[in-house]
Design an enzyme around this catalytic site. Structure first.
Site, PDB file in Angstrom:
ATOM      1  N   GLN A  36       0.773  -1.075   0.191  1.00 23.95           N
ATOM      2  CA  GLN A  36       0.149  -0.097   0.015  1.00 23.95           C
ATOM      3  C   GLN A  36       1.007   1.282  -0.012  1.00 23.95           C
ATOM      4  OE1 GLN A  36      -3.138  -0.217   3.184  1.00 23.95           O
ATOM      5  NE2 GLN A  36      -3.223   2.096   3.226  1.00 23.95           N
TER       6      GLN A  36
ATOM      7  N   LYS B 164       7.168   1.198   7.236  1.00 22.30           N
ATOM      8  CA  LYS B 164       6.834   2.299   6.587  1.00 22.30           C
ATOM      9  C   LYS B 164       8.152   2.853   5.794  1.00 22.30           C
ATOM     10  CE  LYS B 164       2.728   3.592   9.130  1.00 22.30           C
ATOM     11  NZ  LYS B 164       2.158   4.485  10.045  1.00 22.30           N
TER      12      LYS B 164
ATOM     13  N   GLU C   1      -5.519  -0.086  14.483  1.00 24.35           N
ATOM     14  CA  GLU C   1      -4.793   1.362  14.743  1.00 24.35           C
ATOM     15  C   GLU C   1      -4.462   1.781  16.190  1.00 24.35           C
ATOM     16  OE1 GLU C   1      -4.957   5.362  12.591  1.00 24.35           O
ATOM     17  OE2 GLU C   1      -6.813   4.603  13.137  1.00 24.35           O
TER      18      GLU C   1
ATOM     19  N   HIS D 244       1.863   6.750  15.697  1.00 23.16           N
ATOM     20  CA  HIS D 244       0.935   5.876  15.195  1.00 23.16           C
ATOM     21  C   HIS D 244       1.575   4.428  15.019  1.00 23.16           C
ATOM     22  CE1 HIS D 244      -1.458   9.368  13.120  1.00 23.16           C
ATOM     23  NE2 HIS D 244      -1.692   9.303  14.657  1.00 23.16           N
TER      24      HIS D 244
ATOM     25  N   ASP E  87      -4.943  12.179  18.253  1.00 27.84           N
ATOM     26  CA  ASP E  87      -3.577  12.061  18.794  1.00 27.84           C
ATOM     27  C   ASP E  87      -3.269  13.174  19.957  1.00 27.84           C
ATOM     28  OD1 ASP E  87      -2.860  10.733  16.691  1.00 27.84           O
ATOM     29  OD2 ASP E  87      -2.122  12.380  15.348  1.00 27.84           O
TER      30      ASP E  87
ATOM     31  N   TYR F  76       4.258   7.642   1.733  1.00 32.07           N
ATOM     32  CA  TYR F  76       5.236   6.405   2.172  1.00 32.07           C
ATOM     33  C   TYR F  76       4.585   5.317   1.592  1.00 32.07           C
ATOM     34  CZ  TYR F  76       1.193   7.283   5.499  1.00 32.07           C
ATOM     35  OH  TYR F  76      -0.261   7.604   6.119  1.00 32.07           O
TER      36      TYR F  76
END
Length: 185
Positions: free
Chosen positions: A46, A70, A141, A61, A166, A130
């Site tokens: 992805q 990533k 998540e 995250h 956040d 990314y």
């Protein structure tokens, strides 16, 4: 391509070769064989792109139990990018490393699975790109508090613009049983 190891095992900074002249430049942004030589997976599934204004901080995250590695870079502007080792039992648990990524320096930063990741925009705007080793999984998540005193991240901004998620994220020490990855598992 120049590859620099950081103080966190597996977290790497890549500086691709850039060929430029008065017309512009060319660079190879990813080559599975070449990056695999440095321990990166050959398969990314992805790609994501975000655009953020100055002072926006996204992070910290991670996904658990289905983590994402990533490979990140900046196409426009500049960010300060951070990786945090959140693997319980790791010799570097709770330690962080950071790097400035910009359209000008063309550096890439690899954040392995089971590490938390975040960045703050230090230019007027930033276009952040990314590649991910696994698919986004909303149910997996997780977030950590960006300014957790125990982590001591030296962000170059004191009052960033944050999402509600956040802003309300827990500190590392507040994470419950099973919410963090375990080193070596």
């Amino acid at each position: 391509m120049k590859v620099t190891e950081t103080e966190l095992p597996g977290v790497l900074v890549f500086e691709p070769r850039v060929f430029g002249d008065e017309r512009g430049f060319f660079m190879e942004t990813f080559n599975a064989r070449r990056y695999a030589e440095h321990g990166l997976p050959e398969r990314f599934v992805q790609d994501n792109l975000s655009r953020s204004a100055h002072g926006v901080l996204r992070g910290l995250h991670f996904q658990h139990p289905n983590p994402q590695g990533k490979l990140v870079s900046v196409l426009e502007g500049e960010v300060f990018d951070v990786a945090v080792d959140i693997r319980q039992g790791s010799p570097t648990f709770g330690r962080w490393t950071g790097v400035t990524l910009s359209a000008e320096n063309k550096k890439q930063f690899y954040v392995p699975p089971d590490f938390a990741h975040g960045f703050v925009v230090t230019s007027e705007v930033a276009l952040f790109y990314y590649k991910c080793t696994d698919y986004y999984s909303p149910q997996d998540e997780r977030s950590l508090r960006w300014n957790d005193e125990e982590l001591g991240i030296e962000w170059p901004v004191s009052s960033p613009t944050l999402s509600e998620k956040d802003r309300e994220a827990p500190r590392l020490s507040e994470m419950g049983e099973g919410e963090l990855p375990v080193y070596g598992v």
